[in-house]
Design an enzyme around this catalytic site. Structure first.
Site, PDB file in Angstrom:
ATOM      1  N   LYS A  19       0.855  -1.205   0.000  1.00 43.55           N
ATOM      2  CA  LYS A  19       0.000   0.000   0.000  1.00 43.55           C
ATOM      3  C   LYS A  19       0.878   1.238   0.000  1.00 43.55           C
ATOM      4  O   LYS A  19       1.716   1.419   0.883  1.00 43.55           O
ATOM      5  CB  LYS A  19      -0.905   0.041   1.235  1.00 43.55           C
ATOM      6  CG  LYS A  19      -1.927   1.186   1.097  1.00 43.55           C
ATOM      7  CD  LYS A  19      -2.717   1.443   2.366  1.00 43.55           C
ATOM      8  CE  LYS A  19      -2.040   2.436   3.272  1.00 43.55           C
ATOM      9  NZ  LYS A  19      -1.875   3.795   2.687  1.00 43.55           N
TER      10      LYS A  19
ATOM     11  N   GLU B 271      10.373   0.555  10.238  1.00 42.53           N
ATOM     12  CA  GLU B 271      11.407   1.590  10.071  1.00 42.53           C
ATOM     13  C   GLU B 271      10.702   2.905  10.354  1.00 42.53           C
ATOM     14  O   GLU B 271       9.846   3.329   9.594  1.00 42.53           O
ATOM     15  CB  GLU B 271      11.973   1.507   8.653  1.00 42.53           C
ATOM     16  CG  GLU B 271      13.319   2.182   8.530  1.00 42.53           C
ATOM     17  CD  GLU B 271      13.184   3.589   8.021  1.00 42.53           C
ATOM     18  OE1 GLU B 271      13.004   4.496   8.865  1.00 42.53           O
ATOM     19  OE2 GLU B 271      13.235   3.782   6.805  1.00 42.53           O
TER      20      GLU B 271
ATOM     21  N   CYS C  59      13.494  10.370   7.324  1.00 44.35           N
ATOM     22  CA  CYS C  59      13.457   9.822   8.689  1.00 44.35           C
ATOM     23  C   CYS C  59      14.812   9.937   9.368  1.00 44.35           C
ATOM     24  O   CYS C  59      14.881  10.048  10.588  1.00 44.35           O
ATOM     25  CB  CYS C  59      12.974   8.382   8.663  1.00 44.35           C
ATOM     26  SG  CYS C  59      13.775   7.410   7.401  1.00 44.35           S
TER      27      CYS C  59
ATOM     28  N   GLU D  90      10.251  14.954  16.390  1.00 47.34           N
ATOM     29  CA  GLU D  90      10.571  14.869  14.969  1.00 47.34           C
ATOM     30  C   GLU D  90       9.713  15.872  14.209  1.00 47.34           C
ATOM     31  O   GLU D  90       8.482  15.820  14.278  1.00 47.34           O
ATOM     32  CB  GLU D  90      10.303  13.455  14.439  1.00 47.34           C
ATOM     33  CG  GLU D  90      10.702  13.313  12.988  1.00 47.34           C
ATOM     34  CD  GLU D  90      10.526  11.905  12.437  1.00 47.34           C
ATOM     35  OE1 GLU D  90       9.512  11.252  12.763  1.00 47.34           O
ATOM     36  OE2 GLU D  90      11.398  11.467  11.677  1.00 47.34           O
TER      37      GLU D  90
END
Ligand code: ADP
Length: 500
Positions: free
Chosen positions: A194, A269, A303, A400
């Site tokens: 997806k 991840e 990331c 983040e």
């Protein structure tokens, strides 16, 4: 607003976009979603609709699982490892033929500069398939000496897991599809992938190439849709045996809970707040551009972005002055303008989120040396921002941001280096870290002490299909890429044969 000169669209992109709502790829065919529902995908450089895409939900996931199971027990089981490798290689060749179209689609959907998509996303994705094509023929178990009986033969087989669900984010849509598909297919699994709802296009284009590369129908199924519906249907599905996810730590936790129902194998991840440490003995001709690229590449939507910059206090002012003058001059504009060095953020949500962090940074007392507030123009543009006067406890140093925003902080204990390491490790994340020094001993000592799945010394954001990538702590578990990725997609069977 600076003048922008957009490139002409590749005719293949024009033809692709002209073809009505984009369909799901299930069982080797392009099909509408069972509900018939569609959603819009938006051009982040303008905020306007690019095209519509069919929206998959649980019923479509069921259909994909059935197609995948049929392939796993049928045609795919008959394909030899060498033929699997050839198909992956053929896919890479087709991607090379379509490289410009893939790069443009990635830019249109995600916003990134097309020069970056051409230089990084597309060639890395191609290389990834070629690297894993090679692994197809190199999987083997071992014959094991045992003490259970003189005539007892024991050996292991590394077998595929079966139907694998893969859920990817929007920051590197094509490259992360390659990261997911390469290892899973090389090891003989069947896949339901997806794409992210913000960036569905390159994966659908890739599905057309997968169809041409000769994979039996049902081996790869690509669906487009939202996380809580299509994504959750994958993670909850009782007949999907493994789920591989790349995305936020927050959603990663949900994935684990959802996957608990049938104890799916899970690899994650997730996010990061990576420290990038510049020592006073660094080669600044490399460290300064490296630190800039470490945070501003892909608009900071990476990331492993080096978002906490620790600079030794002896060189702090000079490093920040140089970085600021570079960052202030970066040309920001639509990705399809070849002169753009930095594009818009991916979506209005992301624009709001990052703008909120800029506000927080200003409110909490940090000083924006450049940038610091979103641009007042169409599209989702946030300028490269360098915050100084940051301390370790501020929100912009802890959370983040996933945008072009760096929190710079001085440190001053070169002799011991322990304090900067403690600060660098003082985070729940552990995806990556950077170190800039010309002292070899210090480089190794610091690299060993950092709690991160990747440490870059005198470089940043370097990636290669052969080198494992993944997180410590809440940045995830499992390693993609390299031989380590094979473990994510195989299970070990021990076979005992009594020869008496
Ligand atoms: P980001 O924060 O980078 O937007 P997310 O972690 O929200 O990324 O999303 C990454 C991927 O996870 C996307 O494909 C999204 O649709 C999917 N996703 C989001 N929520 C869920 C969920 N509850 N279950 C499964 N997949 C999800």
């Amino acid at each position: 607003m600076a003048e922008t000169v957009k490139i002409a669209l590749d005719p293949r992109v024009e033809a692709f976009l002209a073809k009505g709502p984009k369909k799901l790829f299930i069982g080797g065919e392009f099909v509408e979603s069972l509900s018939g529902k569609t959603f819009e995908t938006i051009d982040p450089s303008s905020g306007e609709m690019i095209t519509t895409v069919y929206e998959a939900d649980a019923a479509d996931v069921d259909r994909a699982v059935e197609a995948a199971e049929r392939a796993f027990h049928g045609d795919w089981a008959k394909v030899s490892p060498s033929e699997r490798g050839r198909m992956l290689w053929k896919l890479a060749d087709l991607m090379e033929e379509h490289a410009e179209a893939l790069a443009q689609l990635e830019t249109i959907d995600n916003g990134k500069p097309v020069t970056h998509a051409r230089a990084a996303d597309v060639p890395l994705a191609i290389d990834h398939f070629r690297y894993f094509a090679g692994w197809s023929t190199k999987l083997s178990g071992e014959v094991i000496n045992n003490s259970a009986g003189r005539n007892m033969l024991t050996y292991t087989r590394h077998e595929p897991i079966g139907v694998v669900g893969q859920i990817i984010p929007w920051n590197f849509p094509l490259l992360l599809a390659a990261w997911k598909l390469g290892a899973a297919l090389a090891t003989g699994n069947v896949v339901i992938l997806k794409s992210a709802e913000q960036t569905p296009l390159s994966a659908i284009y890739l599905a057309e190439l997968i169809q041409q590369a000769g994979f039996p129908e049902g081996v790869v199924n690509i669906i487009t849709g939202y996380g809580p519906t299509a994504g959750a249907a994958i993670t909850n599905h009782p007949r999907i045996r493994k789920v591989a996810f790349t995305g936020s730590t927050e959603v990663g936790k949900l994935i684990m809970q959802q996957a608990a129902g049938n104890l799916k194998k899970v690899s994650l991840e997730l996010g990061g707040k990576s420290p990038n440490i510049i020592f006073p003995d660094a080669d600044f001709s490399k460290a300064i551009p490296g630190a800039l690229m470490g945070i501003f590449f892909n608009q900071g939507q990476v990331c492993c972005a080096g978002s906490r910059l620790f600079v030794h206090k002896k060189v702090y002012d000079n490093v920040l002055a140089d970085m600021t003058s570079f960052a202030a001059k970066m040309k920001q504009g639509p990705g399809l303008d070849e002169s753009s060095e930095i594009g818009p953020l991916v979506s209005s949500e992301q624009f709001e989120r990052v703008s909120g962090y800029l506000q927080k940074g200003n409110e909490e007392g940090a000083t924006a040396l450049t940038g610091g507030s979103p641009l007042d123009r169409a599209g989702y543009f946030v300028p490269p921002t360098i915050f100084a006067d940051v301390n370790d406890r501020m929100t912009i140093a802890r959370e983040e941001i996933f945008g072009p925003v760096v929190a710079a902080m001085p440190f001053d204990d070169e002799a011991q280096i322990a304090d900067v390491i403690r600060r660098a490790n003082d985070t729940e994340y552990g995806l990556a870290a950077g170190v800039w020094t010309t002292d070899l001993r210090k480089a190794h000592r610091v690299a060993h002490a950092l709690e991160a799945g990747t440490v870059w010394v005198n470089c940043y954001n370097a990636l290669d299909a052969a080198v494992p990538f993944g997180g410590y702590k809440q940045s995830g578990y499992g390693r993609e890429m390299g031989s380590y990725a094979l473990d994510l997609y195989t299970q070990v069977k021990a076979v005992w044969i009594n020869l008496d």
